[in-house]
Design an enzyme around this catalytic site. Sequence first.
Site, short mmCIF file in Angstrom:
data_model
loop_
_atom_site.label_atom_id
_atom_site.label_comp_id
_atom_site.label_asym_id
_atom_site.label_seq_id
_atom_site.Cartn_x
_atom_site.Cartn_y
_atom_site.Cartn_z
N LYS A 1 0.85 -1.21 0.00
CA LYS A 1 0.00 0.00 0.00
C LYS A 1 0.87 1.24 0.00
CE LYS A 1 -3.89 -2.37 2.03
NZ LYS A 1 -4.40 -3.08 3.17
N GLN B 1 -5.27 -2.14 9.26
CA GLN B 1 -5.04 -3.43 8.61
C GLN B 1 -5.63 -4.57 9.44
OE1 GLN B 1 -3.64 -3.67 5.59
NE2 GLN B 1 -3.68 -5.89 5.51
N ASP C 1 -11.44 2.24 3.37
CA ASP C 1 -11.66 0.80 3.23
C ASP C 1 -13.12 0.49 2.91
OD1 ASP C 1 -9.78 -1.26 3.40
OD2 ASP C 1 -9.52 -1.03 5.56
N1 GUN Z 1 -6.41 -7.18 5.26
C1 GUN Z 1 -6.33 -7.78 4.06
N2 GUN Z 1 -6.84 -6.96 3.11
C2 GUN Z 1 -7.25 -5.83 3.75
C3 GUN Z 1 -7.86 -4.62 3.31
O1 GUN Z 1 -8.16 -4.41 2.13
N3 GUN Z 1 -8.13 -3.71 4.27
C4 GUN Z 1 -7.83 -3.93 5.57
N4 GUN Z 1 -8.14 -2.98 6.44
N5 GUN Z 1 -7.26 -5.04 6.01
C5 GUN Z 1 -6.98 -5.98 5.09
#
Ligand code: GUN
Length: 294
Positions: A54, A98, A121
Amino acid sequence: MTAQIIDGNSIAKSLRADIAEEVRRWRADGKRLPGLAVILVGNDPASEVYVRGKRRDCDEVGFHSEVQHLSANVTQQDLEERIRVLNEDASIDGILVQTPLPEHIDEDRVIDCIDPAKDVDGFHAYNIGLLALRRPAFRSCTPKGVMLLLEAIGVEPRGMDAAVIGASNHVGRPMGLELLLAGCTVTTAHKFTRDIADKIRLADIVVSAVGKPGLVPADWIKPGAIVIDIGITRGENNKLYGDVQFDAVKEVASWITPVPGGVGPMTRVALLQNTLQAARSQHALKAQLSEQDG
Ligand code: GUN
């Protein structure tokens, strides 16, 4: 029939280039650049890889990004306080916590703390509610990424039968809502579903979001269906596996996503789009407020 492979990497690359172009224009206009804050709790290796990705994506398109890496022992209260500080931080447009979080943390309460206007998200109950009410604001990244893929290959989902396998809060449920919003007749299959093969076999679009390698065999797929594989599981050999039996299903489907290189890059680009959208809204709000003051 042999399916065409949907190249998520190249579709995402082209969407990232559009975002980078818009950020260049912002920079030239002297505007504050979009900012994403990621909170990572603990040392889950897969989460660390995702967060690094990211950050790299943000660098590539010219966003400001910061990562707060917290100990696995962080308390619920401390974690929520971090989020409240970021909610008030004018340099941050998007906040992402996350997942998965450690067992002692109540994930729902954490997500509830995020300002819905910074919920890039699309996990907050407010944003899921807006999607259910056909007023999407921040759309959950993976389902949004799937809709972007369908658009990129020229599919018009309206009127199609769609089946989503998996009913999780973050993926399966919002995926069903996205397909419903696009005009599909949606079936969501889950662990209590009976005669699953008979139901999936009716679908023109099949989206699997379970995380069980090889769950979806070729005889569940209607000839010519579009098959989207969201499942991603790391095997003992470090290889990544999707839910779909790719080699067999590609002989039946018209389009299919590979794992990796299908939905994954689209989830990431959807996060960038959401962050840009949040920044646009913040700029518009600021302009409105300064107009009122002036
Ligand atoms: N864990 C795995 N993929 C994601 C995501 O797209 N967002 C978040 N917050 N956690 C994740």
